[in-house]
Design a protein around this motif. Structure first.
Motif, short mmCIF file in Angstrom:
data_model
loop_
_atom_site.label_atom_id
_atom_site.label_comp_id
_atom_site.label_asym_id
_atom_site.label_seq_id
_atom_site.Cartn_x
_atom_site.Cartn_y
_atom_site.Cartn_z
N PRO A 231 9.95 -3.84 -7.20
CA PRO A 231 9.88 -2.45 -6.76
C PRO A 231 9.28 -1.50 -7.79
O PRO A 231 8.95 -0.37 -7.46
N ARG A 232 9.10 -1.94 -9.01
CA ARG A 232 8.43 -1.10 -10.01
C ARG A 232 6.94 -1.03 -9.69
O ARG A 232 6.32 0.03 -9.74
N GLN A 233 6.35 -2.18 -9.36
CA GLN A 233 4.93 -2.25 -9.03
C GLN A 233 4.67 -2.20 -7.52
O GLN A 233 3.53 -2.18 -7.10
N TRP A 234 5.75 -2.25 -6.72
CA TRP A 234 5.65 -2.38 -5.26
C TRP A 234 4.73 -3.55 -4.91
O TRP A 234 3.71 -3.41 -4.26
N GLU A 235 5.15 -4.71 -5.42
CA GLU A 235 4.41 -5.95 -5.22
C GLU A 235 5.30 -7.00 -4.59
O GLU A 235 6.43 -7.21 -5.03
N LEU A 236 4.79 -7.65 -3.54
CA LEU A 236 5.48 -8.77 -2.91
C LEU A 236 4.98 -10.08 -3.52
O LEU A 236 3.80 -10.21 -3.84
N ALA B 224 0.83 -1.21 0.00
CA ALA B 224 0.00 0.00 0.00
C ALA B 224 0.87 1.26 0.00
O ALA B 224 1.94 1.29 0.62
N ASP B 225 0.40 2.27 -0.69
CA ASP B 225 1.11 3.55 -0.76
C ASP B 225 1.30 4.18 0.61
O ASP B 225 2.21 4.99 0.81
N THR B 226 0.45 3.82 1.54
CA THR B 226 0.52 4.41 2.88
C THR B 226 1.55 3.74 3.78
O THR B 226 1.83 4.23 4.86
N LEU B 227 2.10 2.61 3.33
CA LEU B 227 3.09 1.89 4.13
C LEU B 227 4.51 2.25 3.70
O LEU B 227 4.78 2.44 2.51
N ARG B 228 5.41 2.30 4.68
CA ARG B 228 6.83 2.43 4.36
C ARG B 228 7.27 1.10 3.76
O ARG B 228 7.01 0.03 4.33
N PRO B 229 7.93 1.11 2.59
CA PRO B 229 8.33 -0.16 1.96
C PRO B 229 9.14 -1.06 2.90
O PRO B 229 8.91 -2.27 2.93
N ALA B 230 10.05 -0.48 3.68
CA ALA B 230 10.87 -1.30 4.58
C ALA B 230 10.02 -1.99 5.64
O ALA B 230 10.28 -3.14 6.00
#
Length: 193
Positions: free
Chosen positions: A151-156, A117-123
């Motif tokens: 990291p392009r889509q910010w998908e795990l 989610a955009d609201t979460l810090r990636p780390a």
């Protein structure tokens, strides 16, 4: 470690025995492929828990040179020749863990893709996913688990191989037809940094 997957969705009336025969006769060709940590030959069949017939192999590469040799070599060209050129998804590896059933034959796999989610810090999202991956690796029947990120889509990408039908939970479930794992030991253990 790099994770890679392409999905070939087939017609609803497609005879999935064709894919089973393909894997039975060709799957062994990657059993000693340099740079390949593991390839799970995965299928889903329409009905039950799957809405589609699909061939969707998932690769864990121990070296990017192996991935490149496959994509630009005769192995992937065989897929292109037979099914057309699929979109190839890839993720940077975060963690690989062997499970308590590491020596068992993997029969089932679960793959879950999760958008950060955009609201979460990636780390923070990655740390939470690493903790979940560690717990999954300890589950009875788990053969191995992997966690990766795009990291392009910010998908795990969460991926677990099972020796039996996995516990209920989110994600796409697949039957494992074959597992090539020539450099499984080079995938490391745990966090990838």
């Amino acid at each position: 470690m790099h994770a890679m997957q392409y999905e070939i969705t087939l017609p609803a009336d497609y005879d999935m025995e064709i894919i089973r025969r393909r894997v039975a006769t060709r799957g062994h060709l990657l059993d000693d492929f340099s740079g390949l940590g593991m390839k799970a030959y995965l299928i889903r069949e329409r009905g039950g828990v799957s809405p589609v017939n699909q061939y969707a192999p998932l690769y864990l590469w121990s070296a990017p040179e192996g991935m490149n040799a496959f994509l630009w070599g005769p192995g992937f060209q065989g897929i292109v020749d037979d099914f057309g050129r699929p979109e190839v998804r890839h993720w940077t590896g975060l963690s690989f863990r062997e499970g308590p059933a590491t020596g068992a034959l993997a029969r089932t796999a679960v793959r879950r893709r999760e958008r950060i989610a955009d609201t979460l810090r990636p780390a923070d999202a990655v740390e939470a996913a690493l903790e979940e991956n560690s717990r999954s690796a300890l589950a009875p029947g788990a053969v191995a688990t992997a966690l990766a990120v795009d990291p392009r889509q910010w998908e795990l990408l969460h991926f677990t191989l099972w020796e039996h039908e996995p516990p209920e939970g989110p994600g796409d479930r697949y039957e494992v037809l074959h597992l090539s794992a020539p450099e499984r030991g080079r995938l490391g253990s745990g966090r990838q940094w």
